[in-house]
Design an enzyme around this catalytic site. Structure first.
Site, PDB file in Angstrom:
ATOM      1  N   ASP A  63      -6.313  -6.421  -1.826  1.00 53.63           N
ATOM      2  CA  ASP A  63      -4.935  -6.852  -2.048  1.00 53.63           C
ATOM      3  C   ASP A  63      -4.856  -7.975  -3.074  1.00 53.63           C
ATOM      4  OD1 ASP A  63      -3.995  -4.937  -0.304  1.00 53.63           O
ATOM      5  OD2 ASP A  63      -3.798  -6.307   1.391  1.00 53.63           O
TER       6      ASP A  63
ATOM      7  N   TYR B 219       1.722   1.747  13.745  1.00 56.21           N
ATOM      8  CA  TYR B 219       2.594   2.605  12.959  1.00 56.21           C
ATOM      9  C   TYR B 219       2.097   4.027  13.010  1.00 56.21           C
ATOM     10  CZ  TYR B 219      -0.736   1.265   9.247  1.00 56.21           C
ATOM     11  OH  TYR B 219      -1.863   0.993   8.522  1.00 56.21           O
TER      12      TYR B 219
ATOM     13  N   HIS C 155       0.817  -1.213   0.000  1.00 47.14           N
ATOM     14  CA  HIS C 155       0.000   0.000   0.000  1.00 47.14           C
ATOM     15  C   HIS C 155       0.853   1.267   0.000  1.00 47.14           C
ATOM     16  CE1 HIS C 155      -2.959  -2.681   2.434  1.00 47.14           C
ATOM     17  NE2 HIS C 155      -2.985  -2.976   1.147  1.00 47.14           N
TER      18      HIS C 155
ATOM     19  N   LYS D 202       6.223   6.319   7.538  1.00 48.37           N
ATOM     20  CA  LYS D 202       5.671   5.389   8.533  1.00 48.37           C
ATOM     21  C   LYS D 202       6.773   4.903   9.461  1.00 48.37           C
ATOM     22  CE  LYS D 202       1.932   3.594   5.652  1.00 48.37           C
ATOM     23  NZ  LYS D 202       1.358   2.402   5.014  1.00 48.37           N
TER      24      LYS D 202
END
Length: 177
Positions: free
Chosen positions: A166, A130, A61, A70
């Site tokens: 996905d 995250y 992603h 991140k």
């Protein structure tokens, strides 16, 4: 904190100090000044928490117009975490780095803005947190296939469960067009 550059420009593997004794351990999971000293100067504005079971693969992603930096950590369990450099002017464009993050090794992975991210859960369950440098925007999200042959990411196991999104992700080249 120990800081180890990865093979991807700007992507860092971080080892915060952990203090263990008979009671357990203490660790600062985030201190802005320490990360700034490590070269991470982006303001981190959102925390995300993901719980997944063994064999789940989430990724690959990224945000198209508002890329997110991140800082990835694992509170429980173990994952194989993958970063792919999607910065078209980068010397490491299209290259990937995979690392095992776990509650036991307490390592963190910093992905600066301009990276795609995904992970495979290796333990029975994993809690992944995250911090991001920009807010999530569903309309800006994109993804590419976790097993794109152009990237040839070496996963430690095959995924057992993918989201519909996905599973239907496009190729690396098509996603970045």
């Amino acid at each position: 904190m120990n800081i180890t550059p990865t093979c991807l420009a700007g992507c860092l593997l971080l080892q915060p100090n952990r203090f263990n004794d008979e009671r357990g351990f203490f660790q600062e999971s985030f201190r802005a000044a320490s990360y700034s000293n490590a070269g991470i100067t982006e303001a981190l504005v959102q925390d995300n928490w993901s719980r997944s079971v063994k064999g789940v693969l989430r990724g690959m992603h990224f945000q198209r117009n508002q890329p997110q930096g991140k800082l990835v950590s694992v509170l429980r369990g173990e994952i194989y975490d993958v970063a792919v450099d999607i910065r078209k002017n980068s010397a490491t464009f299209g290259q990937w780095q995979g690392v095992v993050l776990s509650e036991h090794n307490a390592q963190q992975l910093w992905l600066p803005p301009g990276f795609a991210h995904g992970f495979l859960v290796l333990s029975d369950v994993a809690d992944v947190i995250y911090k991001t440098s920009s807010y999530y925007n569903a309309a800006d999200e994109a993804s590419f296939c976790w097993n794109d042959p152009q990237l040839a990411i070496t996963w430690p196991a095959l995924p057992q469960l993918l989201s519909a999104k996905d599973a239907a992700a496009s190729s690396f080249t098509a996603a970045l067009a």
